[in-house]
Scaffold this active site. Structure first.
Site, mmCIF file in Angstrom:
data_model
loop_
_atom_site.group_PDB
_atom_site.id
_atom_site.type_symbol
_atom_site.label_atom_id
_atom_site.label_comp_id
_atom_site.label_asym_id
_atom_site.label_seq_id
_atom_site.Cartn_x
_atom_site.Cartn_y
_atom_site.Cartn_z
ATOM 1 C CB SER A 15 -0.898 0.009 1.235
ATOM 2 O OG SER A 15 -1.428 1.312 1.399
ATOM 3 C CG HIS A 40 -3.714 -1.642 -1.603
ATOM 4 N ND1 HIS A 40 -4.771 -2.487 -1.888
ATOM 5 C CD2 HIS A 40 -4.160 -0.826 -0.612
ATOM 6 C CE1 HIS A 40 -5.797 -2.195 -1.107
ATOM 7 N NE2 HIS A 40 -5.459 -1.193 -0.326
ATOM 8 C CG ASP A 42 -5.097 2.307 0.765
ATOM 9 O OD1 ASP A 42 -6.034 1.504 0.630
ATOM 10 O OD2 ASP A 42 -4.000 2.002 1.265
ATOM 11 C CG MET A 44 -8.514 7.040 2.206
ATOM 12 S SD MET A 44 -7.582 7.139 3.738
ATOM 13 C CE MET A 44 -6.780 5.544 3.747
ATOM 14 C CG HIS A 74 -9.123 -0.122 -0.615
ATOM 15 N ND1 HIS A 74 -8.544 -0.328 0.627
ATOM 16 C CD2 HIS A 74 -10.464 -0.199 -0.408
ATOM 17 C CE1 HIS A 74 -9.497 -0.514 1.533
ATOM 18 N NE2 HIS A 74 -10.670 -0.432 0.927
ATOM 19 C CG MET A 76 -11.294 2.911 1.858
ATOM 20 S SD MET A 76 -9.762 2.891 2.790
ATOM 21 C CE MET A 76 -8.607 3.120 1.456
ATOM 22 C CG MET A 147 -11.534 -2.906 5.237
ATOM 23 S SD MET A 147 -10.054 -2.520 4.297
ATOM 24 C CE MET A 147 -9.077 -1.582 5.488
ATOM 25 C CG ASP A 185 -6.124 -2.862 3.248
ATOM 26 O OD1 ASP A 185 -5.087 -2.556 3.866
ATOM 27 O OD2 ASP A 185 -6.725 -2.083 2.479
HETATM 28 C C1 DX5 Z 1 -6.324 1.595 5.475
HETATM 29 C C2 DX5 Z 1 -5.848 1.235 4.094
HETATM 30 C C3 DX5 Z 1 -4.716 0.295 4.083
HETATM 31 C C4 DX5 Z 1 -3.475 0.795 4.776
HETATM 32 C C5 DX5 Z 1 -2.762 -0.384 5.334
HETATM 33 O O1 DX5 Z 1 -7.541 2.263 5.380
HETATM 34 O O2 DX5 Z 1 -6.898 0.640 3.335
HETATM 35 O O3 DX5 Z 1 -4.422 -0.158 2.772
HETATM 36 O O4 DX5 Z 1 -2.598 1.502 3.953
HETATM 37 O O5 DX5 Z 1 -1.669 0.043 6.052
HETATM 38 P P1 DX5 Z 1 -0.933 -0.903 7.079
HETATM 39 O O6 DX5 Z 1 -0.414 -2.077 6.285
HETATM 40 O O7 DX5 Z 1 0.146 -0.036 7.615
HETATM 41 O O8 DX5 Z 1 -1.928 -1.322 8.101
HETATM 42 ZN ZN ZN Z 2 -6.417 -0.366 1.373
#
Ligand code: DX5
Ligand code: ZN
Length: 226
Positions: A15, A40, A42, A44, A74, A76, A147, A185
């Site tokens: 990620s 990956h 992310d 948001m 991903h 969110m 998650m 994740d």
């Molecule tokens: C959290 C993200 C993850 C995050 C994971 O909302 O979806 O992908 O980056 O980070 P680690 O591996 O540090 O928990």
């Molecule tokens: Zn993620």
């Protein structure tokens, strides 16, 4: 019967949320050279989760710099159907939405729209959402995502109590869509990865465990159980 899990079916999806954004290209190049199958990303929106990260222009730049990389995006974000075309055009290889982010009708529409763009589809559940919430769509997914932290931030503690959900979902998938990948994740590191893999997941997202460490290749090998 599902194929017995072997080393080659494990995929690592580092990620980039934990990457140094001033050196994003270098960081992505490094994990790809170390054998990461996916990258990956992310996304948001500050509404679905209490944080804002990156979006369409960043996916576009990564795609330009890494034409062959598998971009595991991903989302969110609230009402993801609004942004499916934009992320697909920007170069996503795969889009995962959250089942909590919209009505069932709009989730169905978002998945259809993603497939029309020739992009792989995924659906995710937050920690408080049961596996059964994904049931209506299980037959049409390329990946399901459980998650193991509340989404929003990297570096949180792994929720081991999500493992029964992973096992349950793997069982449900085996019945209707055995080729579907199952991703976990949040809080995945060399200590928690074996737990995740034995629960039945085969795609591991890891941010803080990989980025910012000198021996990324070594950590990635450990995540695979080597
Ligand atoms: C959290 C993200 C993850 C995050 C994971 O909302 O979806 O992908 O980056 O980070 P680690 O591996 O540090 O928990
Ligand atoms: Zn993620």
């Amino acid at each position: 019967m599902r194929k017995v899990m072997n080393m080659t079916s494990i995929k690592l999806s580092p990620s980039i949320l934990s990457a140094d954004f001033t050196r994003l290209g270098e960081e992505i190049g490094a994990v790809l050279s170390a054998g990461a199958e996916y990258i990956h990303v992310d996304v948001m929106d500050g509404l679905f989760v209490p944080n804002i990260s990156i979006g369409v222009p960043v996916v576009k730049s990564i795609r330009k710099a890494f034409p062959d990389a598998f971009l595991d995006v991903h989302l969110m974000i609230e009402r993801p159907v609004r942004y499916v075309d934009a992320f697909c055009k920007a170069g996503a290889s795969h889009l995962t939405f959250h089942v909590e982010a919209d009505t069932p009708e709009n989730i169905t529409a978002a998945l259809a729209r993603t497939r029309e763009n020739g992009v792989r589809t995924g659906l995710s559940v937050k920690p408080k959402t049961p596996a059964s919430a994904l049931e209506p769509w299980l037959g049409q997914l390329d990946m399901a995502l459980v998650m193991t932290v509340e989404p929003g931030f990297g570096g949180q503690k792994f929720m081991a109590d999500m493992m029964p959900k992973v096992t349950e979902l793997r069982k449900m998938l085996d019945a209707v869509n055995p080729d579907c990948d199952l991703e976990v994740d949040g809080g995945v590191d060399p200590h928690t990865a074996p737990v995740v893999l034995s629960a039945g997941a085969n795609v591991l997202v890891a941010g803080s465990a990989i980025f910012g460490h000198e021996d990324m290749a070594g950590i990635m090998a450990q995540l695979r159980g080597r």
